[in-house]
Design a protein around this motif. Structure first.
Motif, mmCIF file in Angstrom:
data_model
loop_
_atom_site.group_PDB
_atom_site.id
_atom_site.type_symbol
_atom_site.label_atom_id
_atom_site.label_comp_id
_atom_site.label_asym_id
_atom_site.label_seq_id
_atom_site.Cartn_x
_atom_site.Cartn_y
_atom_site.Cartn_z
ATOM 1 N N LEU A 50 32.863 -12.201 -12.017
ATOM 2 C CA LEU A 50 31.430 -12.479 -11.133
ATOM 3 C C LEU A 50 31.013 -11.171 -10.762
ATOM 4 O O LEU A 50 29.919 -10.667 -10.961
ATOM 5 C CB LEU A 50 31.564 -13.495 -10.093
ATOM 6 C CG LEU A 50 31.453 -14.942 -10.507
ATOM 7 C CD1 LEU A 50 31.968 -15.652 -9.353
ATOM 8 C CD2 LEU A 50 30.360 -15.246 -11.060
ATOM 9 N N VAL A 89 27.542 -9.389 -12.017
ATOM 10 C CA VAL A 89 26.563 -8.785 -10.724
ATOM 11 C C VAL A 89 26.208 -7.277 -11.064
ATOM 12 O O VAL A 89 25.192 -6.882 -11.199
ATOM 13 C CB VAL A 89 26.975 -9.135 -9.728
ATOM 14 C CG1 VAL A 89 25.914 -8.618 -8.592
ATOM 15 C CG2 VAL A 89 26.965 -10.710 -9.613
ATOM 16 N N ALA A 145 23.229 -8.435 -14.011
ATOM 17 C CA ALA A 145 22.372 -9.227 -13.220
ATOM 18 C C ALA A 145 21.674 -8.433 -12.204
ATOM 19 O O ALA A 145 20.262 -8.481 -12.268
ATOM 20 C CB ALA A 145 23.095 -10.430 -12.470
ATOM 21 N N THR A 146 22.345 -7.614 -11.394
ATOM 22 C CA THR A 146 21.591 -6.676 -10.510
ATOM 23 C C THR A 146 20.679 -5.644 -11.087
ATOM 24 O O THR A 146 19.550 -5.419 -10.633
ATOM 25 C CB THR A 146 22.717 -5.976 -9.567
ATOM 26 O OG1 THR A 146 23.327 -6.808 -8.988
ATOM 27 C CG2 THR A 146 21.929 -5.046 -8.734
ATOM 28 N N ASN A 148 18.300 -10.592 -0.194
ATOM 29 C CA ASN A 148 18.403 -11.946 0.032
ATOM 30 C C ASN A 148 18.310 -12.560 1.423
ATOM 31 O O ASN A 148 18.080 -13.813 1.732
ATOM 32 C CB ASN A 148 19.782 -12.548 -0.663
ATOM 33 C CG ASN A 148 20.899 -11.778 -0.193
ATOM 34 O OD1 ASN A 148 20.840 -10.535 -0.012
ATOM 35 N ND2 ASN A 148 22.040 -12.562 0.172
ATOM 36 N N MET A 204 14.988 -14.091 -15.552
ATOM 37 C CA MET A 204 16.060 -15.025 -15.317
ATOM 38 C C MET A 204 17.352 -14.494 -14.952
ATOM 39 O O MET A 204 18.214 -15.239 -14.279
ATOM 40 C CB MET A 204 15.987 -15.995 -16.711
ATOM 41 C CG MET A 204 16.788 -17.197 -16.767
ATOM 42 S SD MET A 204 16.728 -18.301 -17.915
ATOM 43 C CE MET A 204 15.032 -18.605 -18.246
ATOM 44 N N ILE A 205 17.828 -13.701 -15.745
ATOM 45 C CA ILE A 205 19.155 -12.863 -15.496
ATOM 46 C C ILE A 205 19.314 -12.386 -14.150
ATOM 47 O O ILE A 205 20.295 -12.419 -13.473
ATOM 48 C CB ILE A 205 19.230 -11.978 -16.788
ATOM 49 C CG1 ILE A 205 19.556 -12.278 -18.062
ATOM 50 C CG2 ILE A 205 20.627 -10.856 -16.481
ATOM 51 C CD1 ILE A 205 19.579 -11.580 -19.117
ATOM 52 N N GLU A 256 17.999 -13.485 -11.408
ATOM 53 C CA GLU A 256 17.804 -14.282 -10.526
ATOM 54 C C GLU A 256 19.288 -14.748 -9.944
ATOM 55 O O GLU A 256 19.389 -15.469 -9.056
ATOM 56 C CB GLU A 256 16.952 -15.536 -10.827
ATOM 57 C CG GLU A 256 15.542 -15.254 -10.799
ATOM 58 C CD GLU A 256 14.470 -16.281 -11.236
ATOM 59 O OE1 GLU A 256 15.257 -17.327 -11.978
ATOM 60 O OE2 GLU A 256 13.284 -16.291 -10.998
ATOM 61 N N MET A 257 20.195 -14.374 -11.106
ATOM 62 C CA MET A 257 21.548 -15.047 -10.755
ATOM 63 C C MET A 257 22.549 -13.813 -9.749
ATOM 64 O O MET A 257 23.483 -14.188 -9.647
ATOM 65 C CB MET A 257 22.361 -15.410 -11.988
ATOM 66 C CG MET A 257 22.530 -14.097 -12.835
ATOM 67 S SD MET A 257 23.632 -14.771 -14.266
ATOM 68 C CE MET A 257 23.740 -13.329 -15.266
ATOM 69 N N ALA A 258 21.676 -12.629 -9.712
ATOM 70 C CA ALA A 258 22.623 -11.768 -9.108
ATOM 71 C C ALA A 258 23.083 -12.039 -7.729
ATOM 72 O O ALA A 258 23.986 -11.982 -7.321
ATOM 73 C CB ALA A 258 21.651 -10.507 -8.875
ATOM 74 N N PRO A 296 22.991 -15.249 -5.994
ATOM 75 C CA PRO A 296 24.053 -16.032 -5.774
ATOM 76 C C PRO A 296 25.238 -15.997 -6.460
ATOM 77 O O PRO A 296 26.558 -16.210 -5.958
ATOM 78 C CB PRO A 296 23.345 -17.434 -6.594
ATOM 79 C CG PRO A 296 22.422 -16.828 -7.563
ATOM 80 C CD PRO A 296 21.839 -15.619 -6.824
ATOM 81 N N ALA A 297 25.624 -15.122 -7.488
ATOM 82 C CA ALA A 297 26.675 -14.786 -8.205
ATOM 83 C C ALA A 297 27.475 -13.983 -7.065
ATOM 84 O O ALA A 297 28.832 -14.082 -7.110
ATOM 85 C CB ALA A 297 26.623 -14.301 -9.322
#
Length: 307
Positions: free
Chosen positions: A35, A39, A43-44, A108, A193-194, A196-198, A200-201
């Motif tokens: 993870l 990130v 993701a980041t 966040n 889309m990718i 946006e998971m930064a 929460p991951a």
């Protein structure tokens, strides 16, 4: 004040999910590393690219930027002096510790708090962009150089940001924002889309570390952690208040925004950075833990007094 509690509630819930997944065996230590790498490398960079692409870069040159930068310099500078002169930390560990002492959770947590407490998410823009465009590239250039095992060479140091995915994402976003051109939807939507998971991951990885790693507030220097806590939730906000009110003559919502932003806890992505470079992981994890808890009454008090 509800914005403060809402922001912390959302973050705590996602961290709790990560803790629960680790407790039940769904995620393990290898999952945490996966993870963290996801990130950091994918993701980041996508998230920062899309944020900066849509940002109002004119706010970078507002007095709020100077206040944010000054408060960061004060908090980080005190830590660096103590780490090098008293605790004898390595240079790479000192970089992580300085980030723990001054790098605020502007994304966040800062965004929802700015909306609910200050009334506008734009108040977070100066410190968000300053961290992304100044602190992050400088920190990564230092960490890449210090952990590479090679003798520093000026041209290699200058080229380090181009080899780091996060700084590349930042600079690409700024470059396109300056031109005013946006990529077509077929390109931008997958990147968004990718990205946006930064968050929460990163929060899930942090929750896993709380369950599988050493218990919070164990295994590290209590004195050092206490100093980081003091710098983050007391020294940095006070420095921001002095600069905003005393130097730039801010008042009202501008003063409230400057102090609230400086009072935000240590950002969760510092733990991802520490894990990536294998330096200061315990300090980063515990700093996020204690500053997040301590910043709740601090932010509520600031909102009650200055609002």
């Amino acid at each position: 004040m509800h914005g403060v509690l809402d922001g912390f509630g959302v973050i705590g819930a996602v961290i709790g999910v990560g803790f629960l997944l680790a407790h039940t065996g769904v995620l393990d230590a290898a999952s945490q590393q996966l993870l963290a790498r996801l990130v950091f490398f994918i993701a980041t960079p996508c998230l920062l690219f899309t944020l900066l692409l849509q940002a109002d870069l004119h706010r970078v040159f507002s007095p709020g930027l100077l206040v944010a930068f000054g408060s960061v310099v004060v908090a980080a500078g005190v830590y660096v002096a103590l780490a090098r002169l008293i605790w004898r930390r390595t240079a790479a560990e000192t970089v992580i510790g300085a980030l723990c002492s001054a790098y605020v959770n502007a994304g966040n947590l800062g965004l929802p708090i700015a909306v609910y407490v200050i009334g506008s998410g734009a108040a977070i823009a100066p410190i968000l962009l300053m961290q992304l465009l100044v602190l992050t590239p400088v920190a990564f250039a230092l960490l890449d150089t210090l952990t590479s095992g090679r003798r520093p060479v000026w041209w290699r140091v200058l080229a380090q940001p181009a080899r780091n995915p996060i700084t590349v994402g930042c600079f690409l976003g700024v470059a396109l924002a300056l031109t005013g051109w946006k990529p077509p939807t077929v390109v931008l939507d997958p990147v968004t889309m990718i990205g946006e998971m930064a968050v929460p991951a990163a929060l899930l990885a942090y929750g896993v570390s709380l369950r599988l790693g050493p218990r919070p507030l164990t295994g590290g220097s209590a004195v050092e952690l206490g100093v980081v806590l003091l710098l983050k939730v007391v020294v940095q906000p006070v420095a921001a208040w002095v600069l905003a009110a005393g130097v730039f003559g801010m008042s009202g919502k501008d003063l409230l925004a400057a102090v609230v932003v400086a009072s935000l806890p240590t950002a969760q992505n510092i733990f991802v950075y520490a894990t990536r470079y294998e330096r200061g992981e315990l300090l980063a994890r515990d700093s996020i833990f204690v500053t997040t808890i301590a910043s709740v009454p601090v932010l509520l008090g600031i909102a009650a007094v200055l609002a």
